[in-house]
Design an enzyme around this catalytic site. Sequence first.
Site, short mmCIF file in Angstrom:
data_model
loop_
_atom_site.label_atom_id
_atom_site.label_comp_id
_atom_site.label_asym_id
_atom_site.label_seq_id
_atom_site.Cartn_x
_atom_site.Cartn_y
_atom_site.Cartn_z
N SER A 1 82.82 26.01 46.86
CA SER A 1 82.38 25.05 47.86
C SER A 1 83.38 23.91 48.06
O SER A 1 84.54 24.18 48.34
CB SER A 1 81.00 24.53 47.45
N LYS B 1 87.60 24.20 48.70
CA LYS B 1 88.53 23.61 49.67
C LYS B 1 89.75 23.07 48.91
O LYS B 1 90.90 23.26 49.29
CB LYS B 1 87.86 22.45 50.44
N TRP C 1 75.96 28.01 56.76
CA TRP C 1 76.58 26.67 56.87
C TRP C 1 78.10 26.76 56.67
O TRP C 1 78.87 26.04 57.28
CB TRP C 1 75.93 25.77 55.81
N HIS D 1 74.32 30.24 48.90
CA HIS D 1 75.47 29.42 48.48
C HIS D 1 75.46 29.21 46.96
O HIS D 1 74.65 28.43 46.46
CB HIS D 1 75.33 28.08 49.21
C1 GCU Z 1 77.92 20.31 51.55
C2 GCU Z 1 79.11 20.23 52.48
C3 GCU Z 1 80.03 21.43 52.35
C4 GCU Z 1 80.38 21.66 50.89
C5 GCU Z 1 79.12 21.73 50.06
C6 GCU Z 1 79.35 21.83 48.56
O1 GCU Z 1 77.06 21.34 51.96
O2 GCU Z 1 78.64 20.10 53.79
O3 GCU Z 1 81.21 21.26 53.08
O4 GCU Z 1 81.17 22.80 50.75
O5 GCU Z 1 78.36 20.56 50.25
O6 GCU Z 1 80.36 21.42 48.06
O7 GCU Z 1 78.43 22.30 47.87
#
Ligand code: GCU
Length: 425
Positions: A265, A269, A356, A406
């Site tokens: 998540s 990135k 998402w 997720h």
């Molecule tokens: C939120 C955010 C995402 C991210 C996520 C996470 O949902 O919007 O961009 O990847 O958190 O880190 O769990």
Amino acid sequence: MKKYILFFAIIISINIYAQNETNYDESKIPEYKLPDILVSEKGKKITNSRSWITKRRPEIVSLFEENIYGKVPGELKFKGYKVVEESKDAFNGKAIRKQVVLNFKNNGKELNVGLLIYLPKNEGKVPVFVSYNFWGNHTVADDPEILLTESWISNNSDLGRTNNRVTEQSRGVGKKLLSVEKLIDAGYGLATMFAGDVDPDKGAAAGPDYSDGIHPLLYINGQKKPLDYEWRTIAAWAWGLSRALDYFEMDEDIDQNKVIVFGHSRHGKAALWAGALDQRFAMVISNNSGCGGAALSRRQFGERLGGMNTEFPHWLCGNSKKYDYKEATLPVDQHELIALIAPRPVYIASAEEDLWADPKGEFLSAYHATPVYELFGKQGVLSPNMPEINQPLMTSIGYHIRSGGHSVTEFDWNQYIKFANIHLK
Ligand code: GCU
């Protein structure tokens, strides 16, 4: 007159609402054209790996630095490190545990980052996965010896996080995400850091704060905040992963040429950006990284940069805000981030219910990065059609979409180990 003002106010609000509404419908994706990965900014066709390395790659790195993640404003290596705890008896004697503190000093400021390392025993130099964790090193295993971080963390009374500090109550709560024992059994080590040690994750809710974490160590002349083209949190986390790698180069038990950078998540990135910049990472794995990670921004599906920049204004650089809800004007797209990892193996993982993060946009990044892998004689993703659920692809660009939501699951880890076995052993 008043009626007109009211009328226009309603129209404007409807427009803002429509623009910010999350789209989950493939048929509503706007037509888009991705930046051509094999054409230089001056319009020259890139036809071989040499001109990719010398011309196009540096251009794309600069564009991401300037516009998306921000540039690290100087050199900073750790001043020293200390192995503060070590045992040959972790996981019932299967593993070695080391806890190392990396110490950074600059500008009269200091920062300590705790690195927790588990290595399988008696195997010589071992390959390691390195990853951030969300809630502190002590959450990654039911191991009473793991030290508690003293860094800021968001409060959560169910997990005993009060006064923005962790407590014993959350020991082991994140163990499913990193699957340490499975990695040890497969002959891999795991190194992990609490992301908040490098830079606390203070978003819109907590109030972004650039006076803590690593940033102040590189401020100049009373600077209080990164400049618009400078690093914020995702780039700081990426930088921290490279500092862990600096340490691995000094640890005789770790194979520095087989370091796999992994992230889930938001940390996915950061892992992609770390792997893109630092070519010492032998392999990169992004798990459900979504917007600002593996997903193509121009699809505008699920989370969009504009929304992310509102909720998490501290993640991407200030300049990225220019592209909020204006994806067509972005000078890059995320397939180019994946291509920066070439020719090294990269794995992108999505989850069926994690709309998402735009699974298809993550897959298409892999597909559109493929021409760069081909310049190196490597095979990427050949078809623009997504594979079936739970049917991984494992060429130099790995990809799967698994069932469920997720998270990081057993299934995910089984694929990452298999992928590492294929490409690194
Ligand atoms: C939120 C955010 C995402 C991210 C996520 C996470 O949902 O919007 O961009 O990847 O958190 O880190 O769990």
